[in-house]
Design an enzyme around this catalytic site. Structure first.
Site, PDB file in Angstrom:
ATOM      1  N   LYS A 113     151.416  62.533  17.932  1.00  0.00           N
ATOM      2  CA  LYS A 113     150.518  61.724  18.763  1.00  0.00           C
ATOM      3  C   LYS A 113     149.620  62.605  19.647  1.00  0.00           C
ATOM      4  O   LYS A 113     148.553  62.182  20.071  1.00  0.00           O
ATOM      5  CB  LYS A 113     151.317  60.733  19.584  1.00  0.00           C
ATOM      6  CG  LYS A 113     152.081  59.768  18.662  1.00  0.00           C
ATOM      7  CD  LYS A 113     152.314  58.423  19.231  1.00  0.00           C
ATOM      8  CE  LYS A 113     152.792  57.404  18.206  1.00  0.00           C
ATOM      9  NZ  LYS A 113     153.915  57.826  17.361  1.00  0.00           N
TER      10      LYS A 113
HETATM   11  C1  PLP Z   1     154.242  57.222  16.031  1.00  0.00           C
HETATM   12  C2  PLP Z   1     155.070  58.024  15.066  1.00  0.00           C
HETATM   13  C3  PLP Z   1     155.121  57.730  13.676  1.00  0.00           C
HETATM   14  C4  PLP Z   1     154.398  56.543  13.075  1.00  0.00           C
HETATM   15  O1  PLP Z   1     153.021  56.731  13.055  1.00  0.00           O
HETATM   16  P1  PLP Z   1     152.024  55.485  12.798  1.00  0.00           P
HETATM   17  O2  PLP Z   1     150.669  56.008  13.007  1.00  0.00           O
HETATM   18  O3  PLP Z   1     152.429  54.465  13.829  1.00  0.00           O
HETATM   19  O4  PLP Z   1     152.270  55.010  11.416  1.00  0.00           O
HETATM   20  C5  PLP Z   1     155.862  58.563  12.864  1.00  0.00           C
HETATM   21  N1  PLP Z   1     156.549  59.623  13.353  1.00  0.00           N
HETATM   22  C6  PLP Z   1     156.551  59.925  14.676  1.00  0.00           C
HETATM   23  C7  PLP Z   1     157.355  61.086  15.164  1.00  0.00           C
HETATM   24  C8  PLP Z   1     155.814  59.152  15.587  1.00  0.00           C
HETATM   25  O5  PLP Z   1     155.826  59.455  16.911  1.00  0.00           O
END
Ligand code: PLP
Length: 497
Positions: A113
């Protein structure tokens, strides 16, 4: 380039407007009116650039109302070794011949993120200036863990912004709580709520539309904005790392320019895999996009049958960031796949809101089959995948990435497809130490959180990210805990400060 809404194709806004508004007024999501193209020559040239310059190249095609200087101000501030522990920003690790891990977790909070939340504050403040919104931006976030911390790190000390994060008192991991309580920065606030994640989220939504709060905001020259993943400003940065990975593989001689690859993405809200879809349609040669889910497998069923049905049991898993039953960004994919048919989107997402279920038409079903493959696994299979990769390749991956590994192994076995493949690795294994350590040593550990990290470091030989190692000695700054009914007054008080 203008942006339209998935629920009203007549909407026409600039990228600066799309980014500051976050969501269209009738509830639709903003999408670019066309997908800009990258030629193979462009892709080859990107191989010679830094990550920040690759990002600037891609953004120039989407954020056409931004000047070059504005784009570079954003990319240079976000994608530097000040914020990331690796020069390449998005690092490629070779798992075995023809299979690559795209490590997206070398940023300040050790999850992917950061790739978007490090730049979003700059996009937002630049956009606000461009459209003469002479207001200070206040970000409110309800978090179940990862997003809150990544948003705090992104917005900390960014001029013209402040951020307030609410988390459920007993609903985040000890490490996540500590990450938030020790947050640095002069414009940040963190508060625990006596309730669950839904209470935090409902509170935040109610505050966004509350008249008292709006009046107080206006009085102080401030406006609310949102950092959550339906904002286009969070999606566009994610396209970059797929483009960048392809350019790196060509540059390193791992693939020929023009050769197709598969991309595997561990998926929750469908944001990360949608970014891969955009990269493909810009011109990155892709064979299959492989959507990996945990036991909350609503997307696996959808891609395989065309029926989206959220009326099912919700499971808490060892890959909590994928514990989601409503994948918001799917709306953008379906809008594109229906040829921008806003009426169909209104109808399907209306059914989702009222009945929790909808079924797409045959044309979309065929397109889903052509572009995607999908699979899922449970917690035991996730841990077995971590153990398998550790024993076979001496590589340690986190629980979310392990779901992708397992689903990819299944895919390869059933299809015999030998196309070279990039797996999106979404978090540092240290972020989910308990489950990863259990998997690696094939048994639960009773060590405390920090001792588990040390043990995992010993076994994995992987350096502990500074951001997590430092936590142990950081003072706690934020210890407020409030009843959910106090959330609005708490925000009002903080806004007045
Ligand atoms: C948010 C997240 C995901 C999922 O990603 P999306 O964009 O919501 O599909 C997968 N792995 C981790 C570690 C995350 O923080």
């Amino acid at each position: 380039m203008f942006y339209k809404s998935t629920r009203n194709s007549g909407v026409k806004v600039t990228s600066a407007e799309a980014i500051t508004q976050g969501i269209s007024s009738e509830g639709g999501l903003f999408v670019p009116e066309s997908i800009p193209e990258l030629s193979l020559e462009d892709i080859k040239a990107l191989g010679g650039m830094s990550y920040a310059d690759r990002a600037a190249f891609v953004f120039a095609k989407y954020l056409t109302d931004f000047t070059d200087a504005e784009i570079h101000y954003c990319t240079d501030n976000a994608y530097s070794t000040k914020n990331f522990e690796t020069e390449s920003i998005a690092e490629i690790a070779h798992l075995f011949s023809g299979t690559y891990m795209l490590e997206l977790w070398h940023g300040p909070t050790c999850a992917f993120k950061d790739m978007a939340l490090q730049i979003l504050p700059y996009f937002l403040t630049t956009s606000a200036k461009k459209i003469n919104l002479d207001k200070k931006i206040v970000i409110l976030v309800a978090t179940s863990g990862d997003t809150g911390k990544a948003a705090l790190e992104g917005f900390k000390d960014v001029e013209g912004t402040s951020i307030l994060v609410f988390y459920p008192e007993d609903g985040v991991s000890p490490m996540q709580k500590r990450q938030m309580k020790t947050q640095e920065g002069s414009n940040v606030g963190v508060c625990a709520i006596k309730g669950n994640f839904d209470d935090c989220q409902n509170g935040v939504k109610a505050i966004f539309t509350n008249e008292d709060v709006k009046a107080k905001l206006a009085e102080n020259g401030k406006m609310f904005s949102s950092a959550n993943s339906i904002n286009w400003g969070r999606l566009v940065p994610q396209i970059v790392y797929y483009v960048s990975a392809y350019a790196d593989l060509v540059k390193d001689g791992e693939i020929e320019l023009g050769e197709k690859i598969n991309i595997v993405v561990p998926t929750g809200n469908f944001g990360n895999i949608l970014a891969a879809y955009y990269a493909k349609h810009m011109g990155i040669p892709v064979n299959k996009l492989i959507c990996a889910s945990n036991i909350n497998n609503v997307l696996t069923d959808f891609i395989n049958t065309g029926v989206y049905d959220r009326n099912r049991k919700f499971y808490a898993t060892v890959s909590p960031s994928m514990d989601i039953l409503i994948s918001s960004n799917l709306e953008r994919l379906l809008y594109l796949m229906t040829g921008c048919n806003d009426a169909l989107i209104r109808s399907w997402f209306g059914q989702l809101a009222s009945e929790g279920c909808y079924e797409v038409n045959d044309d979309v079903k065929a397109k889903l089959k052509e572009e995607f493959a999908a699979g899922f696994c449970d917690d035991n299979e996730t841990k077995a995948a971590i153990r398998g990769v550790y024993n076979k390749y001496s590589y340690t991956c986190d629980t979310h990435t392990a779901v992708a590994v397992k689903v990819y192994n299944d895919y390869k076995e059933t299809t015999g497809d030998t196309t070279k493949t990039v797996i999106a690795s979404t978090a540092s294994p240290y972020k989910f130490s308990a489950a990863v350590l259990e998997a690696v040593q094939n048994g639960k550990s009773d060590l405390d959180e920090y001792a588990m990290i040390d043990k995992l470091a010993e076994l994995s030989k992987l350096p502990v990210p500074n951001a997590l190692a430092e936590l142990k000695n950081k003072p706690e700054r934020f210890n407020d805990t409030i009843e959910k009914a106090q959330q609005k007054d708490y925000v009002l008080k903080k806004l007045g400060e």
